[in-house]
Design an enzyme around this catalytic site. Structure first.
Site, PDB file in Angstrom:
ATOM      1  N   HIS A  63      -0.577  -2.340  -1.721  1.00 39.49           N
ATOM      2  CA  HIS A  63      -1.819  -1.884  -1.370  1.00 39.49           C
ATOM      3  C   HIS A  63      -1.697  -0.290  -1.487  1.00 39.49           C
ATOM      4  O   HIS A  63      -1.642   0.263  -0.149  1.00 39.49           O
ATOM      5  CB  HIS A  63      -1.944  -2.475   0.142  1.00 39.49           C
ATOM      6  N   PHE A  65      -4.006   1.757  -1.831  1.00 38.62           N
ATOM      7  CA  PHE A  65      -5.093   2.415  -1.049  1.00 38.62           C
ATOM      8  C   PHE A  65      -5.203   2.167   0.441  1.00 38.62           C
ATOM      9  O   PHE A  65      -5.307   2.842   1.131  1.00 38.62           O
ATOM     10  CB  PHE A  65      -6.317   1.870  -1.776  1.00 38.62           C
ATOM     11  N   CYS A 197     -19.647  -4.147  -5.148  1.00 31.12           N
ATOM     12  CA  CYS A 197     -19.717  -4.702  -6.364  1.00 31.12           C
ATOM     13  C   CYS A 197     -19.690  -3.550  -7.603  1.00 31.12           C
ATOM     14  O   CYS A 197     -20.267  -2.556  -7.707  1.00 31.12           O
ATOM     15  CB  CYS A 197     -21.079  -5.350  -6.728  1.00 31.12           C
ATOM     16  N   ARG A 206      -9.570   1.235 -10.194  1.00 33.69           N
ATOM     17  CA  ARG A 206      -9.322   1.979  -8.934  1.00 33.69           C
ATOM     18  C   ARG A 206     -10.469   2.700  -8.420  1.00 33.69           C
ATOM     19  O   ARG A 206     -10.478   3.505  -7.712  1.00 33.69           O
ATOM     20  CB  ARG A 206      -8.160   2.754  -8.935  1.00 33.69           C
ATOM     21  N   LEU A 207     -11.694   2.124  -8.895  1.00 37.26           N
ATOM     22  CA  LEU A 207     -13.014   2.611  -8.358  1.00 37.26           C
ATOM     23  C   LEU A 207     -13.344   2.074  -7.045  1.00 37.26           C
ATOM     24  O   LEU A 207     -13.893   2.957  -6.063  1.00 37.26           O
ATOM     25  CB  LEU A 207     -13.927   2.262  -9.417  1.00 37.26           C
ATOM     26  N   LEU A 499     -23.862 -11.654   5.780  1.00 38.96           N
ATOM     27  CA  LEU A 499     -24.598 -12.108   4.685  1.00 38.96           C
ATOM     28  C   LEU A 499     -23.878 -11.939   3.235  1.00 38.96           C
ATOM     29  O   LEU A 499     -23.067 -11.313   3.220  1.00 38.96           O
ATOM     30  CB  LEU A 499     -25.904 -11.253   4.640  1.00 38.96           C
TER      31      LEU A 499
HETATM   32  C1  COA Z   1     -14.278  -6.496  -5.560  1.00 40.59           C
HETATM   33  C2  COA Z   1     -14.173  -5.332  -6.746  1.00 40.59           C
HETATM   34  C3  COA Z   1     -15.107  -4.429  -6.719  1.00 40.59           C
HETATM   35  C4  COA Z   1     -12.791  -5.082  -6.835  1.00 40.59           C
HETATM   36  O1  COA Z   1     -12.709  -4.314  -7.760  1.00 40.59           O
HETATM   37  P1  COA Z   1     -11.337  -4.200  -8.524  1.00 40.59           P
HETATM   38  O2  COA Z   1     -11.584  -3.614 -10.089  1.00 40.59           O
HETATM   39  O3  COA Z   1     -10.575  -5.372  -8.626  1.00 40.59           O
HETATM   40  O4  COA Z   1     -10.491  -3.290  -7.917  1.00 40.59           O
HETATM   41  P2  COA Z   1     -10.064  -1.655  -8.017  1.00 40.59           P
HETATM   42  O5  COA Z   1      -9.011  -1.744  -9.139  1.00 40.59           O
HETATM   43  O6  COA Z   1     -11.301  -0.816  -8.242  1.00 40.59           O
HETATM   44  O7  COA Z   1      -9.401  -1.310  -6.713  1.00 40.59           O
HETATM   45  C5  COA Z   1      -8.290  -1.908  -6.145  1.00 40.59           C
HETATM   46  C6  COA Z   1      -8.281  -1.724  -4.637  1.00 40.59           C
HETATM   47  O8  COA Z   1      -9.171  -2.143  -3.981  1.00 40.59           O
HETATM   48  C7  COA Z   1      -9.103  -3.193  -3.020  1.00 40.59           C
HETATM   49  N1  COA Z   1     -10.068  -4.045  -3.055  1.00 40.59           N
HETATM   50  C8  COA Z   1     -10.323  -4.898  -4.012  1.00 40.59           C
HETATM   51  N2  COA Z   1     -11.366  -5.619  -3.603  1.00 40.59           N
HETATM   52  C9  COA Z   1     -11.604  -5.314  -2.307  1.00 40.59           C
HETATM   53  C10 COA Z   1     -12.673  -5.732  -1.561  1.00 40.59           C
HETATM   54  N3  COA Z   1     -13.587  -6.672  -1.717  1.00 40.59           N
HETATM   55  N4  COA Z   1     -12.862  -5.001  -0.253  1.00 40.59           N
HETATM   56  C11 COA Z   1     -11.879  -4.026  -0.111  1.00 40.59           C
HETATM   57  N5  COA Z   1     -10.928  -3.704  -0.830  1.00 40.59           N
HETATM   58  C12 COA Z   1     -10.814  -4.354  -2.036  1.00 40.59           C
HETATM   59  C13 COA Z   1      -7.657  -3.746  -3.627  1.00 40.59           C
HETATM   60  O9  COA Z   1      -6.970  -4.336  -2.477  1.00 40.59           O
HETATM   61  C14 COA Z   1      -7.030  -2.592  -4.119  1.00 40.59           C
HETATM   62  O10 COA Z   1      -6.412  -1.607  -3.198  1.00 40.59           O
HETATM   63  P3  COA Z   1      -4.893  -1.700  -2.605  1.00 40.59           P
HETATM   64  O11 COA Z   1      -4.033  -1.245  -4.051  1.00 40.59           O
HETATM   65  O12 COA Z   1      -4.749  -0.882  -1.464  1.00 40.59           O
HETATM   66  O13 COA Z   1      -4.779  -3.448  -2.693  1.00 40.59           O
HETATM   67  C15 COA Z   1     -14.672  -6.079  -7.918  1.00 40.59           C
HETATM   68  O14 COA Z   1     -13.700  -6.971  -8.339  1.00 40.59           O
HETATM   69  C16 COA Z   1     -16.098  -6.877  -7.906  1.00 40.59           C
HETATM   70  O15 COA Z   1     -17.272  -6.219  -8.334  1.00 40.59           O
HETATM   71  N6  COA Z   1     -16.103  -8.092  -7.713  1.00 40.59           N
HETATM   72  C17 COA Z   1     -17.271  -8.965  -7.732  1.00 40.59           C
HETATM   73  C18 COA Z   1     -17.901  -8.636  -6.514  1.00 40.59           C
HETATM   74  C19 COA Z   1     -16.986  -8.768  -5.298  1.00 40.59           C
HETATM   75  O16 COA Z   1     -16.242  -9.667  -5.240  1.00 40.59           O
HETATM   76  N7  COA Z   1     -17.342  -8.053  -4.249  1.00 40.59           N
HETATM   77  C20 COA Z   1     -16.460  -7.928  -3.204  1.00 40.59           C
HETATM   78  C21 COA Z   1     -17.107  -8.969  -1.807  1.00 40.59           C
HETATM   79  S1  COA Z   1     -16.000  -9.133  -0.676  1.00 40.59           S
END
Ligand code: COA
Length: 499
Positions: A63, A65, A197, A206-207, A499
């Site tokens: 983690h 972040f 999203c 890591r966005l 929601l």
């Molecule tokens: C969720 C989503 C934005 C994560 O994107 P990603 O490309 O996997 O993650 P990134 O590389 O940008 O970032 C990783 C960091 O974000 C955190 N992270 C990932 N998903 C998260 C979430 N839903 N809420 C909070 N933090 C989250 C990870 O734990 C990681 O942090 P860490 O290293 O401290 O653990 C993306 O997978 C997505 O759009 N998914 C579909 C929609 C979705 O599931 N939205 C979330 C609904 S709860």
């Protein structure tokens, strides 16, 4: 943020056969490798539940972040509720947005405009939450998005988008809305964070941390330092974990789309008969909510949530109730019960919302038997959507003024047991009423052509799920608080619906 999930379970598909040859003598490197293998073996142990496996994996997660944010660490034992840091002085809150990678720019989405709400709808339609097997994806309608993001007091600044600089395409989104959250005896103004999203092409870069930091900055700017959010996956550190439950309304559709296991012949007939509902509701005085009901619904709901739950929203104004509960076609249904003996007096209500899921692919053969189509019979059109109703809030009478008889008191032989008996009787009355109310909710949802009715094991839902033939799903929803440590809350004490 919810977690899209279906009724199928994958637990039996995972195996744990990791060969582990231990040499007679070994060096430090070998010991580390053996320990790693043993840990991996433990995580793959088929004897572990999905939750236990996730927790074991979480203990090892780094983690990068979240370890920098004001949230408890996974290993923390929380004994007292309270903020992790006090409100930040203005000079510690960045005034400018965080820097994005080159080629991207921040934007505000004005969901009041058709153009922006359509853009957001499309981003979510193509990229939002999917189930573990990528068979279904949440499909929020434009009207739903407006309802979710524009409650009284909302701020456009908290509807944060990211666009490509060259094409202006919307490629990421995160939202906040203001909410008063009560955690046990404290009420705190928070941001409810949702709809995070990223476009599929931008994952694992890591966005997400930037999106979260930017919405946090904007929330801090107006003097709010706590947030509530839900995520399907395990992060540091949930205050509560709820499980999804599903009540089949349209067995055939759910089987055809792969939401439930496919059955044929007598088994199918049995399920169809088991899930059949009466065509009309049973509670006298049940009717759609009207504007004149708003004040009573507010009182009933606040009272119910305060009495029965430990993490709950506080609805301060009638305007909020009107926004969240007045029926909106295709979005939210609220039914109240008007006391047949006192015109205009309400006794209970329930509400549910519509959140369809797009069907992304046809069910795999392994999930059910495939039946050969006879020659000349045209192929059935694959359903594209599962119409799911989700239970929102409800209220039933919780204080029945139960008095024990002298005989009962004598049998209890002490105040502690008397209290427990009163509670048991109270719960039994709540259970009966809630079961009738939810039975009618299922009937209304079924007549509205919903395929499935979903809820979590939160509030008093566990009182009716078994009797009304809900089955446990394989999805969980974790609740998190930002900058607020709270002792763990049991799912039945969660009164906050996201929601
Ligand atoms: C969720 C989503 C934005 C994560 O994107 P990603 O490309 O996997 O993650 P990134 O590389 O940008 O970032 C990783 C960091 O974000 C955190 N992270 C990932 N998903 C998260 C979430 N839903 N809420 C909070 N933090 C989250 C990870 O734990 C990681 O942090 P860490 O290293 O401290 O653990 C993306 O997978 C997505 O759009 N998914 C579909 C929609 C979705 O599931 N939205 C979330 C609904 S709860």
């Amino acid at each position: 943020m919810a977690d899209n999930n279906n009724n199928t379970t994958n637990e039996s598909q995972e195996s744990s056969s990791t060969p582990n040859p231990i040499p007679a003598s070994f060096d430090a490197k070998q010991i580390r490798e053996i320990l790693r293998l043993m840990e991996a073996q433990a995580i793959n142990d088929p004897g572990m539940t999905k939750l236990e496996r996730e927790e074991a994996e979480e203990k090892k997660a780094e983690h990068k972040f979240w370890s920098t944010q004001p949230v408890p660490k996974s290993a923390d034992v929380i004994e007292k509720d309270g903020p992790l840091h006090p409100p930040l002085p203005a000079d510690q809150i960045p005034q400018e947005p965080y820097e994005l990678p080159s080629g991207m720019k921040w934007c505000i989405l004005d969901v009041e405009t058709d153009e922006h709400v359509d853009e957001l709808h499309n981003l979510l339609l193509e990229n939002y939450v999917e189930d573990a097997d990528s068979m279904f994806r949440f499909s929020y309608s434009a009207e739903f998005i407006r309802w979710a993001l524009m409650p009284p007091g909302f701020s456009k600044e908290w509807h944060v988008g990211v666009r490509r600089e060259d094409t202006d395409e919307l490629i990421a989104f995160i939202s906040g809305i203001p909410v008063d959250v009560m955690v046990r005896d404290k009420t705190i103004r928070m941001a409810e964070i949702n709809f995070l999203c990223l476009h599929k092409s931008l994952r694992t870069q890591r966005l997400t941390p930037l999106m979260i930091k930017e919405v946090t900055r904007r929330v801090h700017l107006v003097g709010i330092f706590q947030a509530i959010y839900t995520v399907g996956k395990l992060l540091p550190k949930p205050v509560a974990t709820c499980r999804y439950f599903h009540r089949t309304l349209n067995p055939r559709k759910l089987m055809d789309t792969g939401f439930t296991q496919k059955l044929e012949g007598p088994q199918l007939a049995k399920v169809m008969s088991l899930m059949r509902l009466p065509s009309t509701t049973s509670i006298p005085g049940l009717r759609l909510m009207r504007k004149s009901d708003v004040g009573q619904v507010r009182k009933m709901l606040n009272r119910y949530l305060k009495t029965r739950t430990d993490v709950l929203p506080v609805f301060r104004t009638d305007e909020e109730i009107e926004h969240w509960f007045m029926p909106r076609e295709g979005v939210i249904w609220t039914y109240v019960v008007e006391d047949p003996e006192h015109v205009g007096r309400l006794t209970d209500f329930f509400s549910f919302y519509s959140l369809p899921s797009s069907v992304l692919k046809a069910p795999s053969k392994s999930k059910g038997k495939s039946v050969k189509r006879p020659q000349g019979v045209p192929a059935k059109k694959q359903s594209t959507t599962v119409n799911a109703a989700y239970l929102f809030y409800y209220s039933v009478k919780t204080d029945h003024g139960i008095k024990l008889s002298d005989d009962e008191k004598a049998e209890c032989g002490g105040q502690k047991k008397e209290k427990a008996l009163v509670k048991e009787k109270e719960n039994s009355l709540i259970k009966d009423r809630l079961t009738s109310l939810m039975s009618d909710a299922l009937i209304v949802a079924s007549t509205q052509k919903f395929d499935v009715f979903n809820c979590l094991d939160m509030m008093d839902n566990s009182m009716f799920t078994t009797d009304l033939k809900f089955g446990p799903g394989d999805g969980y929803l974790r609740y998190y608080l930002f900058n607020y440590m709270a002792r763990p809350v049991d799912s039945t004490k969660v009164g906050f619906v996201m929601l």
